[in-house]
Write a protein that holds these residues in place. Sequence first.
Motif, PDB file in Angstrom:
ATOM      1  N   PRO A 111       1.892   4.438 -11.644  1.00  0.00           N
ATOM      2  CA  PRO A 111       1.109   4.867 -10.475  1.00  0.00           C
ATOM      3  C   PRO A 111       2.019   5.450  -9.392  1.00  0.00           C
ATOM      4  N   ILE A 112       1.616   6.576  -8.828  1.00  0.00           N
ATOM      5  CA  ILE A 112       2.496   7.292  -7.900  1.00  0.00           C
ATOM      6  C   ILE A 112       2.736   6.493  -6.624  1.00  0.00           C
ATOM      7  N   ASN A 113       1.747   5.705  -6.195  1.00  0.00           N
ATOM      8  CA  ASN A 113       1.964   4.904  -4.992  1.00  0.00           C
ATOM      9  C   ASN A 113       3.041   3.836  -5.228  1.00  0.00           C
ATOM     10  N   GLN A 114       3.137   3.333  -6.462  1.00  0.00           N
ATOM     11  CA  GLN A 114       4.199   2.385  -6.784  1.00  0.00           C
ATOM     12  C   GLN A 114       5.560   3.079  -6.839  1.00  0.00           C
ATOM     13  N   LEU A 115       5.546   4.312  -7.348  1.00  0.00           N
ATOM     14  CA  LEU A 115       6.767   5.112  -7.368  1.00  0.00           C
ATOM     15  C   LEU A 115       7.260   5.341  -5.939  1.00  0.00           C
ATOM     16  N   LEU A 116       6.334   5.670  -5.045  1.00  0.00           N
ATOM     17  CA  LEU A 116       6.675   5.895  -3.644  1.00  0.00           C
ATOM     18  C   LEU A 116       7.210   4.618  -3.005  1.00  0.00           C
ATOM     19  N   ALA A 117       6.624   3.479  -3.329  1.00  0.00           N
ATOM     20  CA  ALA A 117       7.086   2.205  -2.770  1.00  0.00           C
ATOM     21  C   ALA A 117       8.541   1.946  -3.142  1.00  0.00           C
ATOM     22  N   GLY A 118       8.906   2.256  -4.382  1.00  0.00           N
ATOM     23  CA  GLY A 118      10.285   2.067  -4.818  1.00  0.00           C
ATOM     24  C   GLY A 118      11.247   2.996  -4.100  1.00  0.00           C
ATOM     25  N   SER A 123      15.418   3.793   0.051  1.00  0.00           N
ATOM     26  CA  SER A 123      15.823   4.541   1.243  1.00  0.00           C
ATOM     27  C   SER A 123      16.159   3.591   2.385  1.00  0.00           C
ATOM     28  N   LYS A 124      15.339   2.565   2.568  1.00  0.00           N
ATOM     29  CA  LYS A 124      15.598   1.580   3.609  1.00  0.00           C
ATOM     30  C   LYS A 124      16.922   0.867   3.373  1.00  0.00           C
ATOM     31  N   ASN A 125      17.170   0.521   2.119  1.00  0.00           N
ATOM     32  CA  ASN A 125      18.417  -0.201   1.797  1.00  0.00           C
ATOM     33  C   ASN A 125      19.642   0.662   2.099  1.00  0.00           C
ATOM     34  N   GLN A 126      19.528   1.979   1.916  1.00  0.00           N
ATOM     35  CA  GLN A 126      20.642   2.886   2.196  1.00  0.00           C
ATOM     36  C   GLN A 126      21.012   2.854   3.676  1.00  0.00           C
ATOM     37  N   LEU A 127      20.028   2.560   4.525  1.00  0.00           N
ATOM     38  CA  LEU A 127      20.246   2.593   5.974  1.00  0.00           C
ATOM     39  C   LEU A 127      20.343   1.202   6.590  1.00  0.00           C
ATOM     40  N   ASP A 128      20.414   0.193   5.754  1.00  0.00           N
ATOM     41  CA  ASP A 128      20.471  -1.177   6.257  1.00  0.00           C
ATOM     42  C   ASP A 128      21.917  -1.562   6.569  1.00  0.00           C
ATOM     43  N   LYS A 129      22.435  -1.003   7.656  1.00  0.00           N
ATOM     44  CA  LYS A 129      23.824  -1.224   8.056  1.00  0.00           C
ATOM     45  C   LYS A 129      23.954  -0.906   9.541  1.00  0.00           C
ATOM     46  N   ASN A 218       4.196   3.194   4.850  1.00  0.00           N
ATOM     47  CA  ASN A 218       4.160   1.974   4.045  1.00  0.00           C
ATOM     48  C   ASN A 218       2.769   1.677   3.502  1.00  0.00           C
ATOM     49  N   ARG A 219       1.755   1.885   4.329  1.00  0.00           N
ATOM     50  CA  ARG A 219       0.393   1.582   3.880  1.00  0.00           C
ATOM     51  C   ARG A 219      -0.051   2.526   2.762  1.00  0.00           C
ATOM     52  N   ILE A 220       0.524   3.731   2.741  1.00  0.00           N
ATOM     53  CA  ILE A 220       0.183   4.682   1.679  1.00  0.00           C
ATOM     54  C   ILE A 220       0.789   4.262   0.348  1.00  0.00           C
ATOM     55  N   SER A 221       1.857   3.471   0.397  1.00  0.00           N
ATOM     56  CA  SER A 221       2.529   3.038  -0.817  1.00  0.00           C
ATOM     57  C   SER A 221       2.136   1.610  -1.231  1.00  0.00           C
ATOM     58  N   SER A 222       1.164   1.025  -0.541  1.00  0.00           N
ATOM     59  CA  SER A 222       0.761  -0.350  -0.849  1.00  0.00           C
ATOM     60  C   SER A 222       0.030  -0.421  -2.188  1.00  0.00           C
ATOM     61  N   ASP A 223      -0.166  -1.636  -2.668  1.00  0.00           N
ATOM     62  CA  ASP A 223      -0.837  -1.840  -3.954  1.00  0.00           C
ATOM     63  C   ASP A 223      -2.274  -1.340  -3.952  1.00  0.00           C
ATOM     64  N   LYS A 224      -2.916  -1.357  -2.780  1.00  0.00           N
ATOM     65  CA  LYS A 224      -4.311  -0.946  -2.687  1.00  0.00           C
ATOM     66  C   LYS A 224      -4.487   0.510  -2.266  1.00  0.00           C
ATOM     67  N   ALA A 225      -3.376   1.252  -2.203  1.00  0.00           N
ATOM     68  CA  ALA A 225      -3.443   2.639  -1.729  1.00  0.00           C
ATOM     69  C   ALA A 225      -4.349   3.505  -2.594  1.00  0.00           C
ATOM     70  N   ASN A 226      -4.412   3.213  -3.901  1.00  0.00           N
ATOM     71  CA  ASN A 226      -5.244   4.024  -4.797  1.00  0.00           C
ATOM     72  C   ASN A 226      -6.730   3.919  -4.476  1.00  0.00           C
ATOM     73  N   GLU A 227      -7.109   2.899  -3.720  1.00  0.00           N
ATOM     74  CA  GLU A 227      -8.507   2.772  -3.326  1.00  0.00           C
ATOM     75  C   GLU A 227      -8.884   3.830  -2.291  1.00  0.00           C
ATOM     76  N   ASN A 228      -7.891   4.294  -1.532  1.00  0.00           N
ATOM     77  CA  ASN A 228      -8.148   5.240  -0.448  1.00  0.00           C
ATOM     78  C   ASN A 228      -7.632   6.649  -0.705  1.00  0.00           C
ATOM     79  N   TYR A 229      -6.612   6.751  -1.567  1.00  0.00           N
ATOM     80  CA  TYR A 229      -5.922   8.035  -1.721  1.00  0.00           C
ATOM     81  C   TYR A 229      -5.869   8.517  -3.171  1.00  0.00           C
ATOM     82  N   GLU A 230      -5.734   9.839  -3.285  1.00  0.00           N
ATOM     83  CA  GLU A 230      -5.395  10.477  -4.555  1.00  0.00           C
ATOM     84  C   GLU A 230      -3.986  11.040  -4.404  1.00  0.00           C
ATOM     85  N   PHE A 231      -3.178  10.934  -5.461  1.00  0.00           N
ATOM     86  CA  PHE A 231      -1.797  11.384  -5.401  1.00  0.00           C
ATOM     87  C   PHE A 231      -1.520  12.425  -6.479  1.00  0.00           C
TER      88      PHE A 231
END
Length: 403
Positions: A111-118, A123-129, A218-231
């Motif tokens: 699922p693309i929303n799961q891909l986006l979440a990853g 990206s966040k981890n790259q900037l966690d410094k 973040n909300r677009i990449s949540s587990d329930k994002a497919n209920e609201n969005y098409e990717f």
Amino acid sequence: MKKIYLFLFALIALSSTAQSLVFEGKIVDKTTQESIPFTNIFVQNSTQGVISNEDGVFKFYIPNGVENIEVGHIGYKTQIFPVKEIKAEPITIQLETDEMALEEVIVTNKPINQLLAGILSNSKNQLDKSIKLETYYREFVKINDKYSKFSDGVIDFYIQPKKKEKVESKLEVNQSRAFQLAGADEIEKKGKADLSEMDSFFDIQKAANGFFTYEYINRISSDKANENYEFELRSKKDQFGNTLEVIYIKPKISVEKALMVGKITYDPINKVVLDIDVKMSDKHKQYVETINALIMKFAIHDIQIKQTYKYLNGKYIPSYRKSIIDIHIKFGKQMNDRLICISDLVVTDFNDNATTQPEKNKIFKERNLYSNGMNFTENFWETNNALPLSENEERILQTLKSK
């Protein structure tokens, strides 16, 4: 003797300024001659650079010792300018479309929303410094179709590693200016309240946070994002010939919620976000909810986020963030007043190994720059790699001359 020293100091300062080469002009599409906004202009193999404004106009003070300047935008071929060939006069740079940048649809089992979440997590981890961002910031405030305030400044953001997903930052305002563009008598009073003194909905303390938290995404990449969005996932080539992937976000027509629409471009090799371009869907604005505050009610009728990053020499670098928020305010029974806030944050240099922090007495703790007022020693909006004003913005600020 004292006068001689002052005179010599002035000469040295003048000489230092004269040595700074200004690279400025406008960037356009070679075929259509239309301006190309948000193009990166930066020192080759460096974190230093600027971005063109919405008219494609840029101005870059080249540091001493630099050999080459790169000009690049996704979908166009990069151009390299040897500093020794750059002349001290504005030029028009014509970028050629990269034929390899045509998009192709990608079919994926995940699922693309799961891909986006990853991708967001990495990206966040790259900037966690510990990071220091040298920036130019500005904002406009508009009340009931009248621009009321403007402020800008040269600001250093000291970002600390996240704790419980919260970004901690300290600000040092090096220079600033602030203007009241319109007085109370010039702003149409549609409701019961006088909004002329209202500064901004934005909190400058959090101006850089979006680079690190990916708010509204973040909300677009949540587990329930497919209920609201098409990717939809597509691939394309960047200006260097590297493969990029683009996630298109489309809200479902049947969902009666205020939803976002737009696209997110990322690097599939390094798994980091490079470009975020989202806004509230026009077809879903009718579903915005009214929020109760202490003395009023308000509804957010539009949010627009443009956010870009660079990945250079193994470094993931925040580059530019534009935020627009459109709020309708209710005093009494009707939504009478409208507040629009627009901010731009340009990262002019980046240090991801910031071992020092600003001195306590220099930390800026206010919510906005208006409290800092006119506090500058030079025309920093012209000399510190600021984002040039667009033609429309220049017209707005011309009202200052009559005040």
